[in-house]
Design an enzyme around this catalytic site. Sequence first.
Site, PDB file in Angstrom:
ATOM      1  N   ASN A   9      40.909  30.868  48.958  1.00 54.97           N
ATOM      2  CA  ASN A   9      40.194  31.927  49.667  1.00 54.97           C
ATOM      3  C   ASN A   9      38.698  31.706  49.447  1.00 54.97           C
ATOM      4  O   ASN A   9      38.188  31.980  48.375  1.00 54.97           O
ATOM      5  CB  ASN A   9      40.647  33.293  49.112  1.00 54.97           C
ATOM      6  CG  ASN A   9      39.841  34.449  49.677  1.00 54.97           C
ATOM      7  OD1 ASN A   9      39.092  34.279  50.646  1.00 54.97           O
ATOM      8  ND2 ASN A   9      39.999  35.623  49.082  1.00 54.97           N
ATOM      9  N   LYS A  11      36.255  33.181  50.800  1.00 57.53           N
ATOM     10  CA  LYS A  11      35.462  34.425  50.956  1.00 57.53           C
ATOM     11  C   LYS A  11      34.258  34.162  51.866  1.00 57.53           C
ATOM     12  O   LYS A  11      34.358  33.336  52.768  1.00 57.53           O
ATOM     13  CB  LYS A  11      35.072  34.970  49.579  1.00 57.53           C
ATOM     14  CG  LYS A  11      36.295  35.079  48.657  1.00 57.53           C
ATOM     15  CD  LYS A  11      36.095  35.917  47.451  1.00 57.53           C
ATOM     16  CE  LYS A  11      37.388  35.930  46.632  1.00 57.53           C
ATOM     17  NZ  LYS A  11      37.329  36.825  45.501  1.00 57.53           N
ATOM     18  N   HIS A  98      43.282  42.265  51.134  1.00 54.13           N
ATOM     19  CA  HIS A  98      42.638  41.759  49.918  1.00 54.13           C
ATOM     20  C   HIS A  98      41.890  42.916  49.245  1.00 54.13           C
ATOM     21  O   HIS A  98      41.352  43.789  49.933  1.00 54.13           O
ATOM     22  CB  HIS A  98      41.679  40.617  50.263  1.00 54.13           C
ATOM     23  CG  HIS A  98      41.116  39.945  49.053  1.00 54.13           C
ATOM     24  ND1 HIS A  98      40.060  40.475  48.356  1.00 54.13           N
ATOM     25  CD2 HIS A  98      41.487  38.820  48.403  1.00 54.13           C
ATOM     26  CE1 HIS A  98      39.805  39.679  47.310  1.00 54.13           C
ATOM     27  NE2 HIS A  98      40.656  38.672  47.324  1.00 54.13           N
ATOM     28  N   GLU A 100      39.043  43.186  47.980  1.00 50.58           N
ATOM     29  CA  GLU A 100      37.652  43.397  48.428  1.00 50.58           C
ATOM     30  C   GLU A 100      37.622  44.161  49.741  1.00 50.58           C
ATOM     31  O   GLU A 100      36.721  44.963  49.988  1.00 50.58           O
ATOM     32  CB  GLU A 100      36.935  42.032  48.545  1.00 50.58           C
ATOM     33  CG  GLU A 100      36.540  41.500  47.178  1.00 50.58           C
ATOM     34  CD  GLU A 100      36.538  39.986  47.060  1.00 50.58           C
ATOM     35  OE1 GLU A 100      36.445  39.293  48.083  1.00 50.58           O
ATOM     36  OE2 GLU A 100      36.658  39.494  45.919  1.00 50.58           O
ATOM     37  N   GLU A 168      47.409  40.371  42.778  1.00 50.26           N
ATOM     38  CA  GLU A 168      46.068  40.091  42.259  1.00 50.26           C
ATOM     39  C   GLU A 168      45.541  41.331  41.538  1.00 50.26           C
ATOM     40  O   GLU A 168      45.043  42.262  42.189  1.00 50.26           O
ATOM     41  CB  GLU A 168      45.109  39.770  43.406  1.00 50.26           C
ATOM     42  CG  GLU A 168      45.461  38.540  44.189  1.00 50.26           C
ATOM     43  CD  GLU A 168      44.225  37.983  44.876  1.00 50.26           C
ATOM     44  OE1 GLU A 168      43.803  36.882  44.515  1.00 50.26           O
ATOM     45  OE2 GLU A 168      43.665  38.661  45.742  1.00 50.26           O
ATOM     46  N   GLY A 174      37.495  37.386  40.269  1.00 40.84           N
ATOM     47  CA  GLY A 174      36.082  37.018  40.168  1.00 40.84           C
ATOM     48  C   GLY A 174      35.438  37.378  38.841  1.00 40.84           C
ATOM     49  O   GLY A 174      34.221  37.317  38.700  1.00 40.84           O
ATOM     50  N   SER A 210      40.977  34.799  38.999  1.00 41.83           N
ATOM     51  CA  SER A 210      40.376  33.902  38.010  1.00 41.83           C
ATOM     52  C   SER A 210      41.265  32.732  37.606  1.00 41.83           C
ATOM     53  O   SER A 210      41.274  32.329  36.437  1.00 41.83           O
ATOM     54  CB  SER A 210      39.919  34.688  36.772  1.00 41.83           C
ATOM     55  OG  SER A 210      38.881  35.597  37.129  1.00 41.83           O
TER      56      SER A 210
HETATM   57  P1  PGA Z   1      38.982  34.470  42.058  1.00 34.49           P
HETATM   58  O1  PGA Z   1      39.394  35.227  43.432  1.00 34.49           O
HETATM   59  O2  PGA Z   1      39.905  33.296  41.921  1.00 34.49           O
HETATM   60  O3  PGA Z   1      37.552  34.071  42.260  1.00 34.49           O
HETATM   61  O4  PGA Z   1      39.179  35.448  40.957  1.00 34.49           O
HETATM   62  C1  PGA Z   1      40.721  35.382  43.785  1.00 34.49           C
HETATM   63  C2  PGA Z   1      40.816  36.165  45.081  1.00 34.49           C
HETATM   64  O5  PGA Z   1      39.985  37.047  45.322  1.00 34.49           O
HETATM   65  O6  PGA Z   1      41.706  35.929  45.908  1.00 34.49           O
END
Ligand code: PGA
Length: 255
Positions: A9, A11, A98, A100, A168, A174, A210
Amino acid sequence: MSLPLVVGNWKMNTLVWQARELARGIRQHIELHHFDRSVRIVLCPPFVNLTAVAEELAGSSIDVGAQNCWTEPYGAFTGEISAAMLRAIGCRYVLIGHSERRTLFHENDAMIAEKLLRAWEAELVPILCIGETLQQRQLNQTWNVVENQLRGILSCQERSKKWVCAYEPVWAIGTGIAAEAEQIKEVHEFIRLLLNGRGCSHVPILYGGSITPENASVIFSVQNVSGGLVGGASLRVESFVAIIEAAAHAYRTRS
Ligand code: PGA
């Protein structure tokens, strides 16, 4: 046993030339080491880079996915993109819900349910993202949260279609702090039971939050983990390929 699935992903990162370079680099590594035989890979660049990435991946085993779609198939929704449009430019997958999007763009479960339907209508495979916040975990609400986020899809007729569930934990996204293997194990087991009980034993459950080359092997060896949704570490060829290699290794060890 079906192949593990690793989804990148990206983003809101990559200019078009960077997206091309990244996709090309990943493809070269995958084909050189034949990882495509033991892992399914999906890249999810920003909307405007989807066509360029699809071109770079043409003829390869790597699929393209979008990071979102709108709740309606077409119409007066300025600035939005429909699932059918994504399918028409070569997407096979789409991320839905997601964290976010839920937090920053106020997406609720009703909208997410609509998006799932649009994805299936367009013959895309939705990747439904679920997971608890830190506060919800501390209040021991993880189980309720996850069950509620799955309620819409599990009561929907289309649930027997192809879809992917991505667990997640919001606090792991993140932050550089991935969930512990034991935490992942218990939530994945819980989700597996919920899905199996509603005729969704075909649905893979990914972990996200992460994932790095350092922790990927441990995470992928956890029971009921069918792969990973990778954010930050999917933006560099070396780290993403190392994570794919860990998934391939876990698959070979298990089967
Ligand atoms: P990250 O993001 O691996 O940077 O923690 C995962 C995600 O948001 O799908």
